[in-house]
Design a protein around this motif. Structure first.
Motif, PDB file in Angstrom:
ATOM      1  N   GLU A 113      -1.681   3.490  -7.517  1.00 15.65           N
ATOM      2  CA  GLU A 113      -2.081   3.098  -6.087  1.00 15.65           C
ATOM      3  C   GLU A 113      -0.940   2.831  -5.193  1.00 15.65           C
ATOM      4  O   GLU A 113      -0.711   3.045  -4.110  1.00 15.65           O
ATOM      5  N   MET A 114      -0.154   1.921  -5.981  1.00 12.76           N
ATOM      6  CA  MET A 114       1.075   1.271  -5.415  1.00 12.76           C
ATOM      7  C   MET A 114       2.017   2.465  -5.176  1.00 12.76           C
ATOM      8  O   MET A 114       2.567   2.551  -4.261  1.00 12.76           O
ATOM      9  N   ILE A 115       2.209   3.206  -5.944  1.00 17.44           N
ATOM     10  CA  ILE A 115       3.018   4.578  -5.884  1.00 17.44           C
ATOM     11  C   ILE A 115       2.435   5.488  -4.684  1.00 17.44           C
ATOM     12  O   ILE A 115       3.325   5.854  -3.893  1.00 17.44           O
ATOM     13  N   GLU A 116       1.033   5.417  -4.755  1.00 17.06           N
ATOM     14  CA  GLU A 116       0.495   6.267  -3.660  1.00 17.06           C
ATOM     15  C   GLU A 116       0.782   5.676  -2.259  1.00 17.06           C
ATOM     16  O   GLU A 116       1.070   6.351  -1.050  1.00 17.06           O
ATOM     17  N   THR A 158      -6.119   3.601   0.265  1.00 22.00           N
ATOM     18  CA  THR A 158      -5.560   3.333  -0.814  1.00 22.00           C
ATOM     19  C   THR A 158      -5.105   1.994  -1.264  1.00 22.00           C
ATOM     20  O   THR A 158      -5.245   1.493  -2.169  1.00 22.00           O
ATOM     21  N   TYR A 159      -4.881   0.990  -0.188  1.00 25.65           N
ATOM     22  CA  TYR A 159      -4.639  -0.349  -0.170  1.00 25.65           C
ATOM     23  C   TYR A 159      -5.922  -0.911  -0.880  1.00 25.65           C
ATOM     24  O   TYR A 159      -6.090  -1.768  -1.735  1.00 25.65           O
ATOM     25  N   ARG A 160      -7.066  -0.711  -0.571  1.00 30.33           N
ATOM     26  CA  ARG A 160      -8.353  -0.950  -0.827  1.00 30.33           C
ATOM     27  C   ARG A 160      -8.623  -0.619  -2.160  1.00 30.33           C
ATOM     28  O   ARG A 160      -9.361  -1.502  -2.965  1.00 30.33           O
ATOM     29  N   MET A 161      -8.370   0.677  -2.830  1.00 28.40           N
ATOM     30  CA  MET A 161      -8.470   0.947  -4.024  1.00 28.40           C
ATOM     31  C   MET A 161      -7.393   0.207  -4.905  1.00 28.40           C
ATOM     32  O   MET A 161      -8.064  -0.237  -6.124  1.00 28.40           O
ATOM     33  N   LEU A 162      -6.397  -0.154  -4.396  1.00 27.41           N
ATOM     34  CA  LEU A 162      -5.498  -0.974  -5.001  1.00 27.41           C
ATOM     35  C   LEU A 162      -5.918  -2.064  -5.386  1.00 27.41           C
ATOM     36  O   LEU A 162      -6.071  -2.750  -6.457  1.00 27.41           O
ATOM     37  N   LEU A 163      -6.513  -2.825  -4.413  1.00 26.75           N
ATOM     38  CA  LEU A 163      -7.351  -4.129  -4.492  1.00 26.75           C
ATOM     39  C   LEU A 163      -8.350  -4.094  -5.619  1.00 26.75           C
ATOM     40  O   LEU A 163      -8.498  -5.153  -6.526  1.00 26.75           O
ATOM     41  N   LEU A 177      -1.605 -12.067  -8.801  1.00 28.79           N
ATOM     42  CA  LEU A 177      -0.993 -12.744  -7.593  1.00 28.79           C
ATOM     43  C   LEU A 177       0.093 -12.083  -7.136  1.00 28.79           C
ATOM     44  O   LEU A 177       0.500 -11.929  -5.855  1.00 28.79           O
ATOM     45  N   LYS A 178       0.927 -11.751  -8.191  1.00 29.10           N
ATOM     46  CA  LYS A 178       2.417 -11.034  -8.004  1.00 29.10           C
ATOM     47  C   LYS A 178       1.972  -9.779  -7.262  1.00 29.10           C
ATOM     48  O   LYS A 178       2.730  -9.508  -6.071  1.00 29.10           O
ATOM     49  N   MET A 179       1.302  -8.959  -7.855  1.00 29.10           N
ATOM     50  CA  MET A 179       1.095  -7.582  -7.029  1.00 29.10           C
ATOM     51  C   MET A 179       0.272  -7.576  -5.805  1.00 29.10           C
ATOM     52  O   MET A 179       0.392  -6.721  -5.116  1.00 29.10           O
ATOM     53  N   GLU A 187       1.037  -2.801   2.705  1.00 27.36           N
ATOM     54  CA  GLU A 187      -0.038  -2.381   3.805  1.00 27.36           C
ATOM     55  C   GLU A 187       0.635  -2.862   5.012  1.00 27.36           C
ATOM     56  O   GLU A 187       0.289  -2.191   6.120  1.00 27.36           O
ATOM     57  N   ALA A 188       1.229  -4.054   5.195  1.00 24.71           N
ATOM     58  CA  ALA A 188       1.694  -4.626   6.244  1.00 24.71           C
ATOM     59  C   ALA A 188       2.725  -3.469   6.815  1.00 24.71           C
ATOM     60  O   ALA A 188       2.736  -3.163   8.070  1.00 24.71           O
TER      61      ALA A 188
END
Length: 208
Positions: A113-116, A158-163, A177-179, A187-188
């Protein structure tokens, strides 16, 4: 035929275009983080160089505003657009820097999800870079802000799925915490691209 008393000062449009091209460079550098054996230190350092160049463009833009008697469109909107483009670059640079400082590429792989999210940012950067030269004629811009807002919605999902993935128990608490901090910067950046698009829409409406 519509006539305008405002000058077609090319320097402003050139600076907007240069700043937007730097955003493309920034997202392309972030995309390298997904490659096997990525040199994350090199990515971070090159992102810092691009960010410094963007800062210089922003300073040039502000100096140009202050030394120009009549601007192509409202000074406030020129400031907002220049500042918005600079804000995006700051977030992109922060992503690369945090991934490097936190050693996240030592993980087997960054979350999909981070790559997406990086891919969404890359698409936003490219449509923004294509739109900036069209500011001079104020034509063909609606498709840009509609697409940029659509991409921002994709980024939010995608951000929500990453969380969800980060808090699924797959990672230890410190890594989460790091990720999470990196995810927030991604997201910002998506939001900042949308702010740029909204500013362009405001300018286009005023000048139409």
């Amino acid at each position: 035929m519509k006539f305008s008393l405002r000058p077609q000062e090319g320097a402003f449009y050139e600076m907007f275009s240069r700043a937007a091209q730097n955003l493309v460079r920034g997202t392309e550098l972030l995309s390298e983080l997904a490659l096997p054996g990525a040199d994350v230190q090199s990515v971070s350092e090159r992102l810092a160089d691009v960010e410094h160049d963007s800062d210089q463009i922003t300073h040039e833009l502000y100096n140009k505003i202050n030394s120009t008697f009549i601007t192509p469109f409202d000074r406030e909107d020129i400031y907002r657009l220049g500042s918005g483009l600079d804000d995006v670059m700051d977030h992109l640079e922060a992503v690369g820097n945090l991934v490097y400082l936190y050693g996240l590429t030592k993980l087997p792989a960054l979350p999909r999800e981070m790559i997406e999210m990086i891919d969404v940012l890359d698409q936003q950067a490219k449509v923004t870079a294509l739109a900036m030269p069209r500011l001079k004629q104020m034509k063909g811009l609606k498709d840009y802000w509609v697409e940029c807002n659509r991409l921002e919605n994709d980024g939010d999902r995608t951000y929500r799925m990453l969380l969800v993935r980060l808090f699924s128990g797959e990672y230890d608490a410190l890594t989460v915490l790091k990720m999470k901090e990196v995810a927030d910067e991604l997201e910002a950046a998506c939001d900042a691209f949308e702010h740029v698009a909204n500013t362009v829409e405001t300018i286009a409406v005023k000048e139409s």
